[in-house]
Scaffold this motif. Structure first.
Motif, PDB file in Angstrom:
ATOM      1  N   ILE A   6       1.207  -1.553   0.387  1.00 10.74           N
ATOM      2  CA  ILE A   6      -0.273   0.196   0.115  1.00 10.74           C
ATOM      3  C   ILE A   6       0.347   1.010   0.235  1.00 10.74           C
ATOM      4  O   ILE A   6       1.501   1.650   0.176  1.00 10.74           O
ATOM      5  N   VAL A   7       0.227   2.023  -0.945  1.00 15.57           N
ATOM      6  CA  VAL A   7       1.657   3.350  -1.210  1.00 15.57           C
ATOM      7  C   VAL A   7       0.975   4.642   0.032  1.00 15.57           C
ATOM      8  O   VAL A   7      -0.187   4.379   0.346  1.00 15.57           O
ATOM      9  N   ILE A   8       1.651   4.704   1.055  1.00 17.01           N
ATOM     10  CA  ILE A   8       1.261   5.847   1.618  1.00 17.01           C
ATOM     11  C   ILE A   8       2.155   7.292   1.064  1.00 17.01           C
ATOM     12  O   ILE A   8       2.636   7.511   0.474  1.00 17.01           O
ATOM     13  N   THR A   9       1.585   7.867   1.080  1.00 20.98           N
ATOM     14  CA  THR A   9       1.594  10.263   0.297  1.00 20.98           C
ATOM     15  C   THR A   9       0.932  11.044   0.407  1.00 20.98           C
ATOM     16  O   THR A   9      -0.323  10.772   1.273  1.00 20.98           O
ATOM     17  N   GLU A  10       1.289  11.484   0.061  1.00 21.25           N
ATOM     18  CA  GLU A  10      -0.103  12.958   0.762  1.00 21.25           C
ATOM     19  C   GLU A  10      -0.828  13.236  -0.323  1.00 21.25           C
ATOM     20  O   GLU A  10      -0.559  13.011  -1.551  1.00 21.25           O
ATOM     21  N   PHE A  53      -3.208  12.593   4.703  1.00 25.68           N
ATOM     22  CA  PHE A  53      -1.355  11.922   4.550  1.00 25.68           C
ATOM     23  C   PHE A  53      -2.404  11.006   3.942  1.00 25.68           C
ATOM     24  O   PHE A  53      -3.152  10.211   4.986  1.00 25.68           O
ATOM     25  N   ALA A  54      -2.461   9.831   2.988  1.00 26.47           N
ATOM     26  CA  ALA A  54      -3.874   8.840   2.491  1.00 26.47           C
ATOM     27  C   ALA A  54      -2.626   7.523   2.161  1.00 26.47           C
ATOM     28  O   ALA A  54      -1.575   7.732   1.964  1.00 26.47           O
ATOM     29  N   ALA A  55      -3.872   6.601   2.187  1.00 26.53           N
ATOM     30  CA  ALA A  55      -2.923   5.044   1.718  1.00 26.53           C
ATOM     31  C   ALA A  55      -3.880   4.876   0.569  1.00 26.53           C
ATOM     32  O   ALA A  55      -5.120   4.205   1.049  1.00 26.53           O
ATOM     33  N   MET A  56      -2.926   4.643  -0.515  1.00 23.93           N
ATOM     34  CA  MET A  56      -3.743   3.901  -1.718  1.00 23.93           C
ATOM     35  C   MET A  56      -3.224   2.569  -1.629  1.00 23.93           C
ATOM     36  O   MET A  56      -2.766   2.245  -2.058  1.00 23.93           O
ATOM     37  N   ASP A  57      -4.472   1.527  -2.342  1.00 28.28           N
ATOM     38  CA  ASP A  57      -4.119   0.162  -2.641  1.00 28.28           C
ATOM     39  C   ASP A  57      -4.569  -0.106  -3.991  1.00 28.28           C
ATOM     40  O   ASP A  57      -6.162   0.274  -4.369  1.00 28.28           O
ATOM     41  N   HIS A  58      -4.102  -0.218  -5.286  1.00 30.55           N
ATOM     42  CA  HIS A  58      -4.256  -0.035  -5.846  1.00 30.55           C
ATOM     43  C   HIS A  58      -4.893   0.996  -6.898  1.00 30.55           C
ATOM     44  O   HIS A  58      -5.468   0.750  -7.637  1.00 30.55           O
ATOM     45  N   GLY A  59      -5.243   1.988  -6.422  1.00 33.20           N
ATOM     46  CA  GLY A  59      -5.204   2.965  -6.718  1.00 33.20           C
ATOM     47  C   GLY A  59      -6.276   4.012  -6.154  1.00 33.20           C
ATOM     48  O   GLY A  59      -7.103   4.405  -6.168  1.00 33.20           O
ATOM     49  N   GLU A  60      -7.310   2.841  -5.118  1.00 34.28           N
ATOM     50  CA  GLU A  60      -8.250   3.205  -3.999  1.00 34.28           C
ATOM     51  C   GLU A  60      -7.513   3.761  -3.056  1.00 34.28           C
ATOM     52  O   GLU A  60      -7.167   3.200  -1.885  1.00 34.28           O
ATOM     53  N   LEU A  61      -8.485   4.448  -2.408  1.00 39.20           N
ATOM     54  CA  LEU A  61      -8.018   5.241  -0.875  1.00 39.20           C
ATOM     55  C   LEU A  61      -8.483   3.829  -0.056  1.00 39.20           C
ATOM     56  O   LEU A  61      -9.935   3.717  -0.127  1.00 39.20           O
ATOM     57  N   ALA A  62      -7.610   4.141   0.549  1.00 45.54           N
ATOM     58  CA  ALA A  62      -7.740   2.944   2.016  1.00 45.54           C
ATOM     59  C   ALA A  62      -7.718   3.373   3.600  1.00 45.54           C
ATOM     60  O   ALA A  62      -8.009   2.802   4.385  1.00 45.54           O
ATOM     61  N   GLY A  63      -7.461   4.388   3.681  1.00 47.39           N
ATOM     62  CA  GLY A  63      -7.156   5.763   4.676  1.00 47.39           C
ATOM     63  C   GLY A  63      -6.524   6.488   5.101  1.00 47.39           C
ATOM     64  O   GLY A  63      -6.199   7.071   3.059  1.00 47.39           O
ATOM     65  N   PHE A  64      -7.050   7.274   5.747  1.00 47.53           N
ATOM     66  CA  PHE A  64      -6.641   8.889   5.247  1.00 47.53           C
ATOM     67  C   PHE A  64      -6.591   9.259   6.672  1.00 47.53           C
ATOM     68  O   PHE A  64      -6.614   8.688   7.847  1.00 47.53           O
ATOM     69  N   ILE A  65      -5.630  10.495   7.187  1.00 46.20           N
ATOM     70  CA  ILE A  65      -4.894  11.237   8.322  1.00 46.20           C
ATOM     71  C   ILE A  65      -5.043  12.547   7.937  1.00 46.20           C
ATOM     72  O   ILE A  65      -4.365  12.544   7.079  1.00 46.20           O
ATOM     73  N   SER A  66      -4.840  13.252   9.122  1.00 45.77           N
ATOM     74  CA  SER A  66      -5.312  14.897   8.756  1.00 45.77           C
ATOM     75  C   SER A  66      -4.070  15.433  10.100  1.00 45.77           C
ATOM     76  O   SER A  66      -4.208  14.970  10.760  1.00 45.77           O
ATOM     77  N   VAL A  67      -3.711  16.292   9.529  1.00 46.06           N
ATOM     78  CA  VAL A  67      -2.871  17.077  10.110  1.00 46.06           C
ATOM     79  C   VAL A  67      -2.753  18.454  10.351  1.00 46.06           C
ATOM     80  O   VAL A  67      -3.008  18.970   9.107  1.00 46.06           O
ATOM     81  N   THR A  68      -3.590  19.504  11.514  1.00 46.77           N
ATOM     82  CA  THR A  68      -3.607  20.496  11.075  1.00 46.77           C
ATOM     83  C   THR A  68      -1.585  21.106  12.085  1.00 46.77           C
ATOM     84  O   THR A  68      -2.167  21.296  13.056  1.00 46.77           O
ATOM     85  N   PRO A  69      -1.578  21.828  10.964  1.00 47.70           N
ATOM     86  CA  PRO A  69      -0.739  22.644  11.876  1.00 47.70           C
ATOM     87  C   PRO A  69      -0.627  24.067  12.546  1.00 47.70           C
ATOM     88  O   PRO A  69      -1.899  24.520  12.391  1.00 47.70           O
ATOM     89  N   PRO A  70       0.042  24.779  13.207  1.00 45.84           N
ATOM     90  CA  PRO A  70      -0.443  25.698  14.068  1.00 45.84           C
ATOM     91  C   PRO A  70      -0.592  26.998  12.621  1.00 45.84           C
ATOM     92  O   PRO A  70      -0.096  27.037  11.829  1.00 45.84           O
ATOM     93  N   GLY A  71      -1.568  28.155  13.439  1.00 45.23           N
ATOM     94  CA  GLY A  71      -1.520  29.186  12.541  1.00 45.23           C
ATOM     95  C   GLY A  71      -2.814  29.471  12.714  1.00 45.23           C
ATOM     96  O   GLY A  71      -3.583  29.857  13.902  1.00 45.23           O
ATOM     97  N   VAL A  72      -2.969  31.099  11.621  1.00 42.01           N
ATOM     98  CA  VAL A  72      -4.690  31.586  12.534  1.00 42.01           C
ATOM     99  C   VAL A  72      -5.820  30.826  12.087  1.00 42.01           C
ATOM    100  O   VAL A  72      -6.608  30.706  12.469  1.00 42.01           O
ATOM    101  N   ALA A  73      -5.705  29.602  11.247  1.00 40.54           N
ATOM    102  CA  ALA A  73      -6.809  29.139  10.889  1.00 40.54           C
ATOM    103  C   ALA A  73      -7.073  28.384  12.632  1.00 40.54           C
ATOM    104  O   ALA A  73      -8.798  27.635  12.895  1.00 40.54           O
TER     105      ALA A  73
END
Length: 578
Positions: A6-10, A53-73
């Motif tokens: 499985i590919v781990i990618t942004e 950051f996504a986990a891709m299985d044969h081009g299909e979404l298998a999972g994901f996670i999000s990071v919120t960095p410090p900032g005005v938002a």
């Protein structure tokens, strides 16, 4: 058996859109945190700054996670908790992990751990100091395993309960370093395509702690007179007078002037002094520069390397932590005085490793192989096996194998001018090898790799061999005297041939770590050798040879801290010192 991983990618572009749709499917339809909507997608205001950051299985979404960095938002936790009520500071080092999600067909795998690792490594690489998350209660145990702690605050969002969790990045790093098996499983099961590496590059420990007592900002260099820097192996004597005079006379010009681009004069001086062709010389800013420049280009994770055990720790660091190749350690035993068993070593190198590293004389043991013994090893190994002979301390013994370079295509000699020529601060070294080894390395050697004052100092040093030969003979006498005095303390001193000694403390003395700590309080810096090999134990110390007066100071301090309680041994030490 499939080698699919499985590919781990942004996640960007189309993958992000799939994540928004998956968020709706999981958080609205499956667990009921949000109400379903006709667009069948979920997003929020933080998605303008979030990184996914996504986990891709044969081009299909298998999972994901999000990071919120410090900032005005801000962070998602701001919707539920007042910042002044939080049990941790909210500052520029705080990052939030959100939306850890694994799609149903992958929930029996370790994909969640891989995604958490991706988020953590991204945060760590950007200097984050603390991580916060609101973890779904059903999976809170997974967050706790990473080192996060429960803040004792909870919320309910729709039908789902969440707990507030947080941890310092340093705590999570410590936990991750202990869980090497999980990291290995992730490494084997995913194709890591993030810009930040899966494994945190490890820092290589060296001696040199004495600079903490002087001051790394160089504002109090006069403190050097009060400390003894025997944790590093710098020469006890000054450079040749001609070196110092040349620098003193021309220093303003040397400091403001660009050096020869390819160190041409230095290369010519090395070739002339060593009796080898200039094409067989590659200069560097110290041996560490050459180690880090060459070995990662010659080896891969699939390579096999042989190291002596114990030996200079930088090689294990580069091979295991930087390159990640397989390292086989050839054991050197205390009962044998840490001498290498040549017959067994021949069998080891004959098996055809990609690289054999021999520090000769070896550090921290000070024991060495003769030229004929090195040549025996070269003849025993397949021609594809590279031999890297580190001769940083060879000038103290006179047994260099540089003259064999034209005879053996697989021989590379790494030669530092730091220790034997009293030029540690100048950072000058070189490789001596057949030209084929340097074809690629020259392309990755920057212009002006060695500064002009350093080039001049090295050339002048090579021109004054008589001065240095006298100093090396003096070093041998000082080493032998120091060894006798340490034995008088009840220490087991290994006979060495360089400008340092390895010794084992007596059983009734404190541990090496304790001795090193107590000595620092008195201005004496020594090296606890435990980390330099798997067989040295907790009572091994490496100590640099200094001038006679400094050696006496060291022995006096050590007698108070780590001398044998045997009176006869103390008496022997006193008679040797007199």
């Amino acid at each position: 058996m499939s080698d699919h991983r499985i590919v781990i990618t942004e996640a960007t572009g189309e993958i992000r859109e799939r994540i928004y749709q998956a968020r709706h499917a999981i958080y609205a339809l499956e667990i009921g945190q949000h109400l379903p909507n006709p667009e069948e997608r979920l997003t929020d205001a933080l998605d303008t700054s979030n990184r996914y950051f996504a986990a891709m299985d044969h081009g299909e979404l298998a999972g994901f996670i999000s990071v919120t960095p410090p900032g005005v938002a801000g962070y998602s936790i701001d919707k539920y908790f007042a910042r002044d009520e939080l049990p941790f500071p909210v500052d520029d080092g705080l990052f939030e992990i959100r939306l850890l999600t694994v799609l149903p067909e992958h929930r029996s795998s370790e994909l969640a751990a891989a995604l958490m690792t991706a988020a953590f490594r991204w945060i760590e690489a950007r200097g984050g100091t603390r991580i916060v998350a609101i973890g779904r209660r059903e999976v809170k145990a997974m967050y706790l395993k990473t080192g996060m702690i429960d803040a004792g605050r909870s919320i309910k969002a729709g039908a789902v309960f969440y707990d507030l969790l947080h941890a310092e990045v340093a705590v999570i790093r410590t936990k991750a370093d202990r869980n090497t098996r999980l990291l290995e499983r992730i490494e084997a099961s995913v194709d890591w395509q993030l810009q930040v590496p899966l494994r945190k590059p490890a820092a290589c420990f060296h001696g040199g702690a004495f600079f903490g007592a002087i001051g790394a900002d160089f504002s109090s260099l006069e403190r050097r007179h009060a400390i003894i820097n025997a944790d590093v192996l710098d020469a006890w004597f000054p450079p040749a007078p001609e070196v110092i005079e040349s620098l003193r006379e021309h220093l303003p010009w040397l400091m403001r002037t660009s050096p020869p681009t390819g160190c041409e004069g230095l290369v010519a001086a090395i070739a002339r002094a060593r009796g080898i062709p200039e094409s067989c010389v590659l200069p560097g800013a110290g041996s560490s520069d050459l180690i880090f420049r060459a070995l990662p280009r010659w080896l891969t994770r699939q390579s096999r390397a042989v190291l002596l055990d114990p030996t200079y720790g930088e090689y294990a660091h580069v091979l295991e932590k930087v390159i990640g190749c397989k390292v086989e350690r050839f054991p050197l035993e205390r009962r044998d005085g840490y001498e290498a068993n040549l017959e067994k070593l021949v069998g080891c190198v004959a098996s055809g490793p990609d690289l054999v590293v021999l520090v000769n004389p070896n550090s921290p043991t000070g024991r060495g192989l003769a030229i004929a013994e090195v040549e025996t090893l070269l003849k025993a190994a397949p021609s594809r096996t590279r031999f890297w002979i580190d001769e940083t301390y060879i000038d103290y013994t006179g047994e260099s194998v540089e003259r064999l370079v034209p005879c053996y295509e697989n021989l590379i000699v790494c030669k530092s001018m730091s220790k034997a020529y009293a030029l540690s601060g100048m950072r000058v070294a070189y490789l001596a090898a057949g030209p084929r080894h340097f074809e690629e390395l020259r392309a990755f050697t920057p212009p002006w790799v060695v500064g002009l004052p350093s080039q001049v100092a090295a050339v002048k040093a090579l021109e004054n061999s008589n001065y240095y030969e006298r100093r090396w003979r003096q070093t041998a006498m000082l080493r032998n005297s120091l060894a006798g005095n340490l034995r008088g303390l009840g220490w087991d001193v290994i006979p060495g041939s360089a400008n340092f000694l390895l010794a084992h403390l007596p059983e009734d003395a404190p541990s090496a770590r304790e001795v090193v700590t107590q000595c620092r309080q008195r201005g004496l810096f020594l090296r606890d050798a435990a980390a330099m090999g798997s067989r040295l134990g907790e009572r091994a110390i490496r100590i640099a040879v200094k001038d006679a007066a400094t050696n006496r100071r060291m022995v006096g301090i050590l007698a108070d801290i780590a001398g044998s309680t045997d009176r006869a041994a103390r008496s022997s030490m006193s008679s040797c010192a007199s």
